[in-house]
Design a protein around this motif. Structure first.
Motif, PDB file in Angstrom:
ATOM      1  N   LYS A  44       0.809  -1.235  -0.103  1.00 57.81           N
ATOM      2  CA  LYS A  44       0.097  -0.127  -0.063  1.00 57.81           C
ATOM      3  C   LYS A  44       0.929   1.347  -0.008  1.00 57.81           C
ATOM      4  O   LYS A  44       2.000   1.444   0.792  1.00 57.81           O
ATOM      5  CB  LYS A  44      -0.825  -0.038   1.403  1.00 57.81           C
ATOM      6  CG  LYS A  44      -1.826  -1.226   1.357  1.00 57.81           C
ATOM      7  CD  LYS A  44      -2.597  -1.218   2.604  1.00 57.81           C
ATOM      8  CE  LYS A  44      -3.097  -2.485   2.935  1.00 57.81           C
ATOM      9  NZ  LYS A  44      -3.457  -2.761   4.310  1.00 57.81           N
ATOM     10  N   PHE A  45       0.432   2.140  -0.838  1.00 54.26           N
ATOM     11  CA  PHE A  45       1.142   3.462  -0.841  1.00 54.26           C
ATOM     12  C   PHE A  45      -0.209   4.468  -0.819  1.00 54.26           C
ATOM     13  O   PHE A  45      -0.923   4.332  -1.257  1.00 54.26           O
ATOM     14  CB  PHE A  45       1.823   3.708  -2.289  1.00 54.26           C
ATOM     15  CG  PHE A  45       2.866   2.664  -2.660  1.00 54.26           C
ATOM     16  CD1 PHE A  45       4.265   2.920  -2.310  1.00 54.26           C
ATOM     17  CD2 PHE A  45       2.463   1.283  -3.344  1.00 54.26           C
ATOM     18  CE1 PHE A  45       5.337   1.916  -2.573  1.00 54.26           C
ATOM     19  CE2 PHE A  45       3.601   0.441  -3.630  1.00 54.26           C
ATOM     20  CZ  PHE A  45       4.848   0.983  -3.174  1.00 54.26           C
ATOM     21  N   LYS A  46       0.376   5.721  -0.295  1.00 52.42           N
ATOM     22  CA  LYS A  46      -0.529   6.878  -0.396  1.00 52.42           C
ATOM     23  C   LYS A  46      -0.640   7.189  -2.065  1.00 52.42           C
ATOM     24  O   LYS A  46      -1.708   7.408  -2.293  1.00 52.42           O
ATOM     25  CB  LYS A  46       0.040   8.210   0.160  1.00 52.42           C
ATOM     26  CG  LYS A  46       0.259   7.954   1.647  1.00 52.42           C
ATOM     27  CD  LYS A  46       0.808   9.165   2.372  1.00 52.42           C
ATOM     28  CE  LYS A  46       0.993   9.085   3.893  1.00 52.42           C
ATOM     29  NZ  LYS A  46       1.545  10.045   4.428  1.00 52.42           N
ATOM     30  N   ALA A  47       0.329   7.294  -2.793  1.00 51.27           N
ATOM     31  CA  ALA A  47       0.358   7.475  -4.115  1.00 51.27           C
ATOM     32  C   ALA A  47       1.712   6.871  -4.573  1.00 51.27           C
ATOM     33  O   ALA A  47       2.683   6.567  -3.761  1.00 51.27           O
ATOM     34  CB  ALA A  47       0.305   8.971  -4.688  1.00 51.27           C
ATOM     35  N   LEU A  48       1.778   6.748  -6.036  1.00 53.76           N
ATOM     36  CA  LEU A  48       3.059   6.086  -6.342  1.00 53.76           C
ATOM     37  C   LEU A  48       3.245   6.572  -7.875  1.00 53.76           C
ATOM     38  O   LEU A  48       2.583   6.340  -8.705  1.00 53.76           O
ATOM     39  CB  LEU A  48       3.092   4.616  -6.496  1.00 53.76           C
ATOM     40  CG  LEU A  48       4.062   3.730  -6.877  1.00 53.76           C
ATOM     41  CD1 LEU A  48       5.344   3.831  -5.965  1.00 53.76           C
ATOM     42  CD2 LEU A  48       3.756   2.070  -7.210  1.00 53.76           C
ATOM     43  N   HIS A  49       4.460   7.666  -7.931  1.00 54.19           N
ATOM     44  CA  HIS A  49       4.812   8.168  -9.311  1.00 54.19           C
ATOM     45  C   HIS A  49       6.288   8.069  -9.464  1.00 54.19           C
ATOM     46  O   HIS A  49       6.996   8.380  -8.673  1.00 54.19           O
ATOM     47  CB  HIS A  49       4.328   9.746  -8.991  1.00 54.19           C
ATOM     48  CG  HIS A  49       3.109   9.933  -8.601  1.00 54.19           C
ATOM     49  ND1 HIS A  49       1.977   9.704  -9.771  1.00 54.19           N
ATOM     50  CD2 HIS A  49       2.650  10.056  -7.471  1.00 54.19           C
ATOM     51  CE1 HIS A  49       0.940  10.001  -8.981  1.00 54.19           C
ATOM     52  NE2 HIS A  49       1.049  10.200  -7.706  1.00 54.19           N
ATOM     53  N   ALA A  50       6.444   7.695 -10.762  1.00 59.33           N
ATOM     54  CA  ALA A  50       7.837   7.411 -11.252  1.00 59.33           C
ATOM     55  C   ALA A  50       8.072   7.802 -12.417  1.00 59.33           C
ATOM     56  O   ALA A  50       7.017   7.750 -13.215  1.00 59.33           O
ATOM     57  CB  ALA A  50       8.326   5.988 -11.099  1.00 59.33           C
ATOM     58  N   LYS A  51       9.193   8.544 -12.758  1.00 56.41           N
ATOM     59  CA  LYS A  51       9.583   8.920 -14.356  1.00 56.41           C
ATOM     60  C   LYS A  51       9.729   7.532 -14.998  1.00 56.41           C
ATOM     61  O   LYS A  51       9.570   7.536 -16.314  1.00 56.41           O
ATOM     62  CB  LYS A  51      10.533   9.633 -14.550  1.00 56.41           C
ATOM     63  CG  LYS A  51      10.155  11.166 -13.855  1.00 56.41           C
ATOM     64  CD  LYS A  51      11.571  12.073 -14.133  1.00 56.41           C
ATOM     65  CE  LYS A  51      11.041  13.482 -13.412  1.00 56.41           C
ATOM     66  NZ  LYS A  51      12.373  14.140 -13.358  1.00 56.41           N
ATOM     67  N   GLY A  52      10.163   6.235 -14.749  1.00 56.35           N
ATOM     68  CA  GLY A  52      10.692   5.360 -15.395  1.00 56.35           C
ATOM     69  C   GLY A  52       9.451   4.460 -15.100  1.00 56.35           C
ATOM     70  O   GLY A  52       8.019   4.521 -14.958  1.00 56.35           O
ATOM     71  N   SER A  53       9.899   2.860 -15.257  1.00 54.42           N
ATOM     72  CA  SER A  53       8.540   1.999 -14.987  1.00 54.42           C
ATOM     73  C   SER A  53       8.496   1.692 -13.543  1.00 54.42           C
ATOM     74  O   SER A  53       9.292   1.666 -12.646  1.00 54.42           O
ATOM     75  CB  SER A  53       9.170   0.560 -15.771  1.00 54.42           C
ATOM     76  OG  SER A  53      10.413   0.249 -15.099  1.00 54.42           O
ATOM     77  N   ILE A  54       7.376   0.801 -13.326  1.00 61.30           N
ATOM     78  CA  ILE A  54       6.884   0.501 -12.057  1.00 61.30           C
ATOM     79  C   ILE A  54       6.615  -1.297 -12.199  1.00 61.30           C
ATOM     80  O   ILE A  54       5.736  -1.501 -13.164  1.00 61.30           O
ATOM     81  CB  ILE A  54       5.572   0.902 -11.490  1.00 61.30           C
ATOM     82  CG1 ILE A  54       5.796   2.349 -11.123  1.00 61.30           C
ATOM     83  CG2 ILE A  54       5.539   0.254 -10.145  1.00 61.30           C
ATOM     84  CD1 ILE A  54       4.816   3.337 -10.779  1.00 61.30           C
ATOM     85  N   VAL A  55       7.550  -2.149 -11.730  1.00 61.08           N
ATOM     86  CA  VAL A  55       7.260  -3.392 -12.006  1.00 61.08           C
ATOM     87  C   VAL A  55       7.032  -4.007 -10.721  1.00 61.08           C
ATOM     88  O   VAL A  55       7.808  -3.926  -9.795  1.00 61.08           O
ATOM     89  CB  VAL A  55       8.820  -4.305 -12.481  1.00 61.08           C
ATOM     90  CG1 VAL A  55       8.598  -5.412 -12.788  1.00 61.08           C
ATOM     91  CG2 VAL A  55       8.878  -3.507 -14.038  1.00 61.08           C
ATOM     92  N   SER A  60       2.764 -10.226  -5.608  1.00 61.58           N
ATOM     93  CA  SER A  60       2.846  -9.000  -4.846  1.00 61.58           C
ATOM     94  C   SER A  60       1.817  -8.283  -5.758  1.00 61.58           C
ATOM     95  O   SER A  60       1.611  -8.476  -7.205  1.00 61.58           O
ATOM     96  CB  SER A  60       3.885  -8.274  -4.801  1.00 61.58           C
ATOM     97  OG  SER A  60       5.095  -8.954  -4.210  1.00 61.58           O
ATOM     98  N   GLY A  61       1.204  -7.149  -5.052  1.00 62.44           N
ATOM     99  CA  GLY A  61       0.263  -6.295  -6.201  1.00 62.44           C
ATOM    100  C   GLY A  61       0.368  -4.661  -5.371  1.00 62.44           C
ATOM    101  O   GLY A  61       1.138  -4.774  -4.334  1.00 62.44           O
ATOM    102  N   ILE A  62      -0.082  -3.882  -6.078  1.00 65.87           N
ATOM    103  CA  ILE A  62       0.167  -2.340  -5.504  1.00 65.87           C
ATOM    104  C   ILE A  62      -1.222  -1.666  -5.201  1.00 65.87           C
ATOM    105  O   ILE A  62      -2.032  -1.867  -6.246  1.00 65.87           O
ATOM    106  CB  ILE A  62       1.087  -1.624  -6.280  1.00 65.87           C
ATOM    107  CG1 ILE A  62       0.623  -1.585  -7.609  1.00 65.87           C
ATOM    108  CG2 ILE A  62       2.440  -2.030  -6.159  1.00 65.87           C
ATOM    109  CD1 ILE A  62       1.388  -0.546  -8.693  1.00 65.87           C
ATOM    110  N   SER A  63      -1.336  -0.938  -4.179  1.00 60.50           N
ATOM    111  CA  SER A  63      -2.481  -0.363  -4.102  1.00 60.50           C
ATOM    112  C   SER A  63      -2.144   1.120  -3.560  1.00 60.50           C
ATOM    113  O   SER A  63      -1.530   1.315  -2.657  1.00 60.50           O
ATOM    114  CB  SER A  63      -3.380  -0.998  -2.968  1.00 60.50           C
ATOM    115  OG  SER A  63      -4.419  -0.198  -2.702  1.00 60.50           O
ATOM    116  N   ALA A  64      -2.839   2.199  -4.234  1.00 59.64           N
ATOM    117  CA  ALA A  64      -2.437   3.630  -4.016  1.00 59.64           C
ATOM    118  C   ALA A  64      -3.793   4.414  -3.890  1.00 59.64           C
ATOM    119  O   ALA A  64      -4.532   4.477  -4.903  1.00 59.64           O
ATOM    120  CB  ALA A  64      -1.677   4.186  -4.943  1.00 59.64           C
ATOM    121  N   GLY A  65      -4.163   4.977  -2.862  1.00 60.36           N
ATOM    122  CA  GLY A  65      -5.213   5.788  -2.649  1.00 60.36           C
ATOM    123  C   GLY A  65      -5.376   6.800  -3.485  1.00 60.36           C
ATOM    124  O   GLY A  65      -6.398   7.316  -3.901  1.00 60.36           O
TER     125      GLY A  65
END
Length: 92
Positions: A44-55, A60-65
């Protein structure tokens, strides 16, 4: 570009990201690639921001509000969930 690997040591007991690198600023995204280790469950992330890739590795999985964005694509083993939207420069 820099690369950060998120492992179990970067998470609290509820699987919230608590690492040292700030990844939640959409106006100043992480200047690199983000990789989430395998078999962590939903991270869990508040938000997830990257200029590159997110793998995100298998198990696993990702959750961002507040949303997820990546300049060059997003891929996830178990899934992706974002409250305010998902965007990827080269696809999801």
């Amino acid at each position: 570009m820099e690369k950060i690997k998120i492992t179990a040591k970067d998470l609290d007991k509820e699987n919230n990201y608590t690492g040292d690198v700030k990844l939640s600023d959409r106006f100043n995204p992480f200047d690199g690639h983000i990789e989430v280790d395998e078999n962590l469950g939903w991270v869990k992330f508040k938000a997830l921001h990257a200029k590159g890739s997110i793998v995100v590795k298998a198990g696993s999985g990702i959750s961002a509000g507040w949303g997820i964005s990546a300049g060059s694509g997003i891929s996830a083993g178990e899934g992706i969930s974002a409250g305010s939207g998902i965007s990827a420069g080269e696809g999801i």
